[in-house]
Design a protein around this motif. Structure first.
Motif, PDB file in Angstrom:
ATOM      1  N   LEU A 128      72.471  62.944  24.929  1.00 39.86           N
ATOM      2  CA  LEU A 128      72.264  61.700  25.538  1.00 39.86           C
ATOM      3  C   LEU A 128      72.529  60.697  24.347  1.00 39.86           C
ATOM      4  O   LEU A 128      71.593  60.159  23.469  1.00 39.86           O
ATOM      5  N   GLY A 152      80.486  57.689  23.592  1.00 39.41           N
ATOM      6  CA  GLY A 152      81.397  58.791  24.383  1.00 39.41           C
ATOM      7  C   GLY A 152      82.407  59.298  23.607  1.00 39.41           C
ATOM      8  O   GLY A 152      83.515  59.542  24.320  1.00 39.41           O
ATOM      9  N   LEU A 196      75.867  62.633  28.382  1.00 35.57           N
ATOM     10  CA  LEU A 196      75.593  61.437  29.034  1.00 35.57           C
ATOM     11  C   LEU A 196      75.613  60.204  27.978  1.00 35.57           C
ATOM     12  O   LEU A 196      74.833  60.267  26.805  1.00 35.57           O
ATOM     13  N   LYS A 242      73.952  56.617  26.961  1.00 32.00           N
ATOM     14  CA  LYS A 242      72.892  55.784  27.231  1.00 32.00           C
ATOM     15  C   LYS A 242      73.037  54.497  27.958  1.00 32.00           C
ATOM     16  O   LYS A 242      72.266  53.943  28.491  1.00 32.00           O
ATOM     17  N   THR A 243      74.420  54.318  28.147  1.00 27.53           N
ATOM     18  CA  THR A 243      74.544  52.984  29.182  1.00 27.53           C
ATOM     19  C   THR A 243      74.499  53.512  30.339  1.00 27.53           C
ATOM     20  O   THR A 243      74.915  52.595  31.380  1.00 27.53           O
ATOM     21  N   SER A 244      74.605  54.698  30.935  1.00 27.23           N
ATOM     22  CA  SER A 244      74.708  55.070  32.252  1.00 27.23           C
ATOM     23  C   SER A 244      73.238  54.478  32.877  1.00 27.23           C
ATOM     24  O   SER A 244      72.270  54.136  32.221  1.00 27.23           O
ATOM     25  N   LYS A 245      73.502  54.599  34.202  1.00 29.57           N
ATOM     26  CA  LYS A 245      72.144  53.912  35.112  1.00 29.57           C
ATOM     27  C   LYS A 245      71.045  55.022  34.967  1.00 29.57           C
ATOM     28  O   LYS A 245      71.456  56.290  34.715  1.00 29.57           O
ATOM     29  N   GLU A 302      71.285  58.006  37.244  1.00 29.32           N
ATOM     30  CA  GLU A 302      72.280  58.897  36.556  1.00 29.32           C
ATOM     31  C   GLU A 302      71.887  59.645  35.580  1.00 29.32           C
ATOM     32  O   GLU A 302      71.944  61.067  35.663  1.00 29.32           O
ATOM     33  N   ILE A 303      71.085  59.430  34.687  1.00 28.18           N
ATOM     34  CA  ILE A 303      70.288  60.043  33.737  1.00 28.18           C
ATOM     35  C   ILE A 303      69.321  61.274  34.316  1.00 28.18           C
ATOM     36  O   ILE A 303      69.259  62.383  34.076  1.00 28.18           O
ATOM     37  N   GLY A 313      71.197  63.743  35.899  1.00 29.07           N
ATOM     38  CA  GLY A 313      71.668  64.659  35.008  1.00 29.07           C
ATOM     39  C   GLY A 313      70.988  65.691  34.703  1.00 29.07           C
ATOM     40  O   GLY A 313      71.222  66.877  34.384  1.00 29.07           O
ATOM     41  N   PRO A 338      80.155  62.189  32.110  1.00 31.06           N
ATOM     42  CA  PRO A 338      80.768  61.128  32.636  1.00 31.06           C
ATOM     43  C   PRO A 338      82.332  61.343  32.940  1.00 31.06           C
ATOM     44  O   PRO A 338      82.933  61.823  32.017  1.00 31.06           O
ATOM     45  N   SER A 383      84.533  59.318  32.823  1.00 30.42           N
ATOM     46  CA  SER A 383      85.461  58.717  31.978  1.00 30.42           C
ATOM     47  C   SER A 383      85.674  59.747  30.661  1.00 30.42           C
ATOM     48  O   SER A 383      86.778  59.240  29.942  1.00 30.42           O
TER      49      SER A 383
END
Length: 152
Positions: free
Chosen positions: A88, A92, A109, A111-114, A117-118, A121, A133, A135
């Motif tokens: 985490l 990326g 993942l 850290k800017t993920s919602k 989502e974490i 995950g 992700p 992306s």
């Protein structure tokens, strides 16, 4: 004291920023099927106590001040062969993601993920999934192939 579910995920957090680490710990602890069994802000602390905590999932930040994050992932993989490692990080970078996967991480993942989502995950990686992700997934696979690594 509330009863815990029979199948609880034991999670250990490694991040050098206390506010980030404690925030994730609180969010994860709010989930009925997740318990945070430990936290560390340095690689030395993490390596000194993770084995006794017996985590199912270890969330690892790659930007740890006392050791390269990729080396830390490799050391954790050797020390905790039964645990799953979820990187985490704050970025990326496809080459770093590929290096982390080669070193033994099973997912990555940012850290800017919602927050959802974490948390998802953590659950998915514990069940054998490989959260990445979208992306960066294709780019990470390309980077691994370019350097001779094999995905999966």
């Amino acid at each position: 004291m509330a009863e815990t579910p029979a199948s609880v995920l034991r999670v250990y957090l490694i991040d050098d920023h206390p506010i980030v680490r404690e925030g994730f710990a609180r969010a994860l602890s709010d989930e009925p099927d997740i318990v945070v069994v430990g936290q560390a802000g340095t690689a030395a602390d993490a390596l000194g106590e993770t084995a006794s905590c017996k985590p199912d999932v270890v969330l690892v930040d790659l930007d740890i001040p006392d050791r390269d994050g990729i080396e830390l992932v490799g050391a954790l993989r050797a020390q905790l062969p039964q645990a799953t490692l979820l990187v985490l990080s704050g970025y990326g970078d496809e080459s770093r993601v590929a290096e982390a996967l080669r070193a033994g991480a099973q997912g990555h993942l940012v850290k800017t993920s919602k927050l959802e989502e974490i948390i998802d995950g953590v659950r998915r990686i514990a069940m054998g999934g490989a959260p990445l992700p979208s992306s960066i997934a294709a780019a990470a696979v390309r980077a691994m192939r370019k350097r001779g690594g094999k995905p999966g």
